[in-house]
Enzyme design. Structure first.
Site, mmCIF file in Angstrom:
data_model
loop_
_atom_site.group_PDB
_atom_site.id
_atom_site.type_symbol
_atom_site.label_atom_id
_atom_site.label_comp_id
_atom_site.label_asym_id
_atom_site.label_seq_id
_atom_site.Cartn_x
_atom_site.Cartn_y
_atom_site.Cartn_z
ATOM 1 N N GLY A 10 -2.522 -2.311 2.419
ATOM 2 C CA GLY A 10 -2.155 -1.253 3.358
ATOM 3 C C GLY A 10 -2.636 0.104 2.874
ATOM 4 N N ASN A 11 -2.631 0.295 1.581
ATOM 5 C CA ASN A 11 -2.976 1.595 1.019
ATOM 6 C C ASN A 11 -4.463 1.860 0.983
ATOM 7 O OD1 ASN A 11 -0.806 3.264 0.167
ATOM 8 N ND2 ASN A 11 -0.198 1.582 -1.171
ATOM 9 N N LYS A 126 12.881 -2.266 -3.468
ATOM 10 C CA LYS A 126 11.570 -1.839 -2.934
ATOM 11 C C LYS A 126 11.666 -0.451 -2.308
ATOM 12 C CE LYS A 126 7.555 -2.923 -0.488
ATOM 13 N NZ LYS A 126 6.452 -2.712 -1.383
ATOM 14 N N LYS A 208 3.644 -8.444 1.079
ATOM 15 C CA LYS A 208 2.571 -9.045 1.880
ATOM 16 C C LYS A 208 1.727 -10.040 1.076
ATOM 17 C CE LYS A 208 -1.699 -6.979 0.908
ATOM 18 N NZ LYS A 208 -1.393 -6.199 -0.233
ATOM 19 N N LYS A 270 0.569 -9.382 -6.729
ATOM 20 C CA LYS A 270 -0.693 -10.052 -6.383
ATOM 21 C C LYS A 270 -0.930 -11.231 -7.315
ATOM 22 C CE LYS A 270 -2.726 -5.734 -4.879
ATOM 23 N NZ LYS A 270 -2.052 -5.777 -3.569
HETATM 24 P P1 ADP Z 1 -2.464 -2.776 -2.002
HETATM 25 O O1 ADP Z 1 -2.199 -1.711 -1.005
HETATM 26 O O2 ADP Z 1 -3.849 -3.342 -1.902
HETATM 27 O O3 ADP Z 1 -1.390 -3.834 -2.069
HETATM 28 P P2 ADP Z 1 -1.448 -1.711 -4.515
HETATM 29 O O4 ADP Z 1 -1.494 -0.236 -4.726
HETATM 30 O O5 ADP Z 1 -0.144 -2.323 -4.189
HETATM 31 O O6 ADP Z 1 -2.549 -2.020 -3.399
HETATM 32 O O7 ADP Z 1 -2.044 -2.468 -5.787
HETATM 33 C C1 ADP Z 1 -3.328 -2.144 -6.320
HETATM 34 C C2 ADP Z 1 -3.176 -1.180 -7.483
HETATM 35 O O8 ADP Z 1 -2.610 -1.839 -8.605
HETATM 36 C C3 ADP Z 1 -4.466 -0.623 -8.036
HETATM 37 O O9 ADP Z 1 -4.891 0.503 -7.320
HETATM 38 C C4 ADP Z 1 -4.102 -0.280 -9.484
HETATM 39 O O10 ADP Z 1 -3.879 1.103 -9.637
HETATM 40 C C5 ADP Z 1 -2.782 -0.983 -9.715
HETATM 41 N N1 ADP Z 1 -2.685 -1.778 -10.952
HETATM 42 C C6 ADP Z 1 -1.539 -1.891 -11.674
HETATM 43 N N2 ADP Z 1 -1.724 -2.676 -12.744
HETATM 44 C C7 ADP Z 1 -3.015 -3.084 -12.723
HETATM 45 C C8 ADP Z 1 -3.783 -3.930 -13.555
HETATM 46 N N3 ADP Z 1 -3.250 -4.495 -14.645
HETATM 47 N N4 ADP Z 1 -5.080 -4.154 -13.247
HETATM 48 C C9 ADP Z 1 -5.619 -3.573 -12.141
HETATM 49 N N5 ADP Z 1 -4.927 -2.765 -11.299
HETATM 50 C C10 ADP Z 1 -3.639 -2.516 -11.565
HETATM 51 MG MG MG Z 2 0.685 -3.493 -2.602
#
Ligand code: ADP
Ligand code: MG
Length: 307
Positions: A10-11, A126, A208, A270
């Protein structure tokens, strides 16, 4: 055809507070151009997406506009599913037309069952929506809203229960069988509980990536592709000794989770979703960025999690 579930963030892709509707549309077109390329390569694609920023926007609108009755979170979830579903459906349809691919694109408004006894209902964690200054945050707590405080201010927190079952599972499978490109379970799906055999919306937000993993399992996808804004998941993320991950097993992934390498609420869900997918029979889950979607699918980049 290789069946594939793609979860888009989403971001990274769809943040409405970052741009005008025209810019939004451009970003969605970009996203759909990538997805169309993947479809053109012969993959059978089911698409799911986040809705965090959109939920935040609707909550902000509700709170700024005192004369309109506020809607509960399940309804807001449904609104954002419809909105993003529409934008993606139209854009993907156009990209497929441009490529001469004759496929129907359809969004399924999706409800996801959660357990009424899920521990997250007793302990909401959350954060969603706007940040409030202290005086407002404390007032909201007084009025019974659960809030957390961090550097930027006070923020509402809601339960994030585990997704257990996708109500529209059969219809989604039928649509895929008929050759449709399906967009489903946006924003983690609309959270519902089953009470005396009947569905009832609840105030919660389902992750999600976890719902995407469940969707990928139930439709028998071979690959679950999570597209976000980083090319790979990493150990020691953001530190001098950051080490990007290529291919890891579910067991290795769980060890890294326990060691705290992945951001809570960002990369950790994820990785957990990826592990869950391969443990329930999926061939591989891949975490990468939107721009690298095709090379990641071909095994040239991204973090690949296998059983
Ligand atoms: P989305 O909207 O795609 O769900 P998120 O912001 O929830 O995105 O998750 C992606 C983010 O996770 C990346 O932008 C990064 O800053 C962060 N992140 C946290 N820990 C890690 C890691 N160990 N390796 C890579 N990214 C990470
Ligand atoms: Mg996310």
């Amino acid at each position: 055809m290789t069946r594939l579930v793609i979860a888009i963030g989403g971001n990274a892709i769809l943040n409405p507070s970052k741009g005008s509707p025209a810019e939004q549309k451009r970003m969605i077109d970009e996203t759909c151009r990538e997805i169309a390329q993947i479809i053109q390569k012969g993959y059978d694609v089911v698409l799911t997406h986040g809705n965090g920023p959109q939920v935040g926007n609707l909550l902000a609108m509700q709170e700024e506009c005192g004369s309109v009755m506020a809607q509960p979170l399940d309804v807001i979830g449904a609104q954002t599913q419809g909105m993003l579903g529409y934008l993606l459906q139209q854009s993907l349809d156009n990209r497929l037309r441009e490529s001469g691919i004759k496929r129907q694109v359809v969004t399924v408004l999706t409800q996801v069952v959660v357990e009424e006894r899920d521990p997250s209902f007793k302990n909401p964690t959350k954060p969603i929506g706007l940040y409030y200054p202290e005086f407002r945050g404390l007032k909201m707590i007084e009025q019974g809203t659960k809030m957390v405080e961090d550097k930027k201010g006070y923020r509402r927190v809601v339960p994030s229960p585990m997704p257990e079952k996708i109500i529209e599972e059969e219809i989604i499978k039928n649509l895929i069988r008929e050759g449709a490109v399906v967009i489903a379970a946006g924003g983690g799906g609309i959270p519902v509980i089953l009470r005396n055999g009947l569905l009832e919306g609840v105030e919660a937000v389902i992750d999600k990536d976890l719902t995407g993993s469940l969707l990928a399992s139930v439709i028998g996808a071979e690959i679950f592709l999570i597209l976000t804004d980083v090319e790979k998941a990493a150990l020691n993320y953001g530190k001098d000794n950051q080490a990007d991950l290529d291919e890891i097993t579910a067991a290795e992934a769980m060890r890294y989770v326990e060691e705290g390498h992945f951001g809570k609420g960002s990369m950790e869900p994820k990785v957990l979703a990826a592990v869950k997918f391969v443990k329930s029979g999926g061939k591989a889950a891949i975490i990468s960025s939107l721009e690298k979607a095709v090379p990641a699918l071909l095994g040239r980049t991204g973090t690949r999690i296998v059983a």
